[in-house]
Design a protein around this motif. Structure first.
Motif, mmCIF file in Angstrom:
data_model
loop_
_atom_site.group_PDB
_atom_site.id
_atom_site.type_symbol
_atom_site.label_atom_id
_atom_site.label_comp_id
_atom_site.label_asym_id
_atom_site.label_seq_id
_atom_site.Cartn_x
_atom_site.Cartn_y
_atom_site.Cartn_z
ATOM 1 N N UNK A 77 48.420 -36.472 -71.690
ATOM 2 C CA UNK A 77 48.598 -35.107 -72.195
ATOM 3 C C UNK A 77 47.570 -34.145 -71.612
ATOM 4 N N UNK A 78 46.326 -34.562 -71.507
ATOM 5 C CA UNK A 78 45.271 -33.676 -70.983
ATOM 6 C C UNK A 78 45.646 -33.128 -69.612
ATOM 7 N N UNK A 79 45.992 -34.024 -68.696
ATOM 8 C CA UNK A 79 46.326 -33.582 -67.344
ATOM 9 C C UNK A 79 47.609 -32.761 -67.331
ATOM 10 N N UNK A 80 48.569 -33.104 -68.192
ATOM 11 C CA UNK A 80 49.826 -32.354 -68.250
ATOM 12 C C UNK A 80 49.594 -30.933 -68.737
ATOM 13 N N UNK A 81 48.696 -30.744 -69.706
ATOM 14 C CA UNK A 81 48.362 -29.386 -70.150
ATOM 15 C C UNK A 81 47.565 -28.644 -69.082
ATOM 16 N N UNK A 82 46.639 -29.333 -68.446
ATOM 17 C CA UNK A 82 45.815 -28.696 -67.410
ATOM 18 C C UNK A 82 46.651 -28.209 -66.236
ATOM 19 N N UNK A 83 47.711 -28.940 -65.903
ATOM 20 C CA UNK A 83 48.573 -28.592 -64.771
ATOM 21 C C UNK A 83 49.719 -27.672 -65.163
#
Length: 344
Positions: free
Chosen positions: A192-198
């Motif tokens: 989730x972290x990377x998906x929100x960041x991207x």
């Protein structure tokens, strides 16, 4: 049995050491590290058991998934891979249909204590729960902090603001969110972290502790405290064969320890939530509430969906409606639980 499946047992045997006469050692296995909030609660339980037994019972912890797997822990405990372990029946792929679905019956149970109490009402109302836990002795039930809405850019103040957002959500919330115009998706929380960041997703349905534990405060700007119900579930267990091998005195101590373990879990979950919300405020995340009318509207949608899920269990030959109705009857007022319905 394949060699790979035997390795944990061989490693455990290699680590075994002679015990003083009259001492019983129990292995405890968990996928979490010793510093995780759940593990801190586990350690409080270990200290209680060892002290209460006068050192007669020793607990040997095996951390970080070195012995039990996350998706097969119940079966592994039944076969004695470990004596006691953390179980997650809500993630098991088969054989725990009602335990998974019943986590959606908790509207109105806002505290961890009320969630645990409501679980017991549901279990008392349905013998199916016991069937799904066959071969296990339950040692602790676990609730959790209510989830809210974490978003990267759009500030959510009412349900209408959710329309068009792409949010990661647990499976039981997908249809509820879709009815509100959300593009609801499921993915591992670790992604989730990377998906929100991207910008792949606009946010996530998650409790406030994730601002620190999963570093969501670094990639989000807003949080709405809409009270999204959280269900309780069996979380710590012992293989029934190992339980039956204990003396009545040892069993009595472990039965007594259940309340200690559940209280420790509640304490650590609350502490993690406070730390997470402190981190959100420190990082400048805006925190909004939802009006009573909007909360009531969400609750109605949630309960409608929960009842549909309960009905759907009939395809497995399971009566889901009786425990659903017992749960609703047991919630006398918000966060007030009194068991109704008896045994099915």
């Amino acid at each position: 049995m394949k060699l790979a499946a035997l390795l944990p047992l061989l490693l455990l045997a290699a680590c075994a050491r002679p015990l003083p006469q009259g001492v019983t050692e129990l292995t405890y296995a968990t996928p979490y590290s010793p510093n995780h909030p759940f593990s801190k609660a586990d350690q409080a339980w270990m200290r209680f058991v060892e002290k209460r037994s006068g050192g007669h019972i020793r607990i040997r912890p095996i951390w970080s998934g070195a012995l039990l797997s996350s998706d097969m822990s119940m079966e592994e405990l039944r076969h004695g891979v470990a004596d006691v372990g953390l179980i997650t029946p809500i993630y098991v792929r088969g054989g725990t249909h009602l335990i998974r679905i019943q986590t959606g019956f908790y509207s109105g149970a806002d505290s961890i204590a009320s969630q645990v109490a409501l679980y017991r009402c549901i279990a008392a109302a349905s013998p199916e729960i016991g069937k799904e836990l066959h071969g296990l002795k339950l040692l602790a039930v676990q609730g959790g902090s209510l989830a809210g809405i974490v978003t990267t850019d759009r500030r959510v103040r009412r349900l209408e603001d959710l329309r068009g957002l792409r949010l990661r959500a647990p499976t039981e919330l997908l249809t509820v969110l879709e009815s509100l115009g959300v593009d609801a998706v499921n993915m591992p929380m670790g992604d989730v972290y990377s998906a929100m960041a991207k910008g792949v997703i606009d946010g996530v349905i998650a409790p406030g502790d994730t601002f620190r534990s999963l570093h969501f405060a670094e990639v989000s700007r807003h949080y709405n405290t809409l009270a999204i119900p959280r269900g309780a579930y069996p979380a710590r267990a012992m293989g029934l064969a190992r339980w039956n091998s204990l003396t009545p005195q040892e069993q009595a101590i472990l039965n007594e320890s259940q309340g200690v373990w559940e209280a420790a879990l509640e304490t650590e979950i609350h502490a993690a939530l406070e730390k997470g919300m402190d981190e959100a405020r420190k990082q400048g995340v805006t925190i909004d509430g939802m009006s009573r009318a909007e909360q009531a509207r969400f609750d109605a949608l949630y309960l409608r969906d929960s009842e549909q899920n309960a009905r759907s269990l009939s395809r497995f030959g399971i009566d889901g409606l009786s425990p659903f109705r017992a749960a609703r009857a047991s919630v006398r007022a918000r966060d007030q639980i009194e068991c109704k319905g008896g045994s099915a």
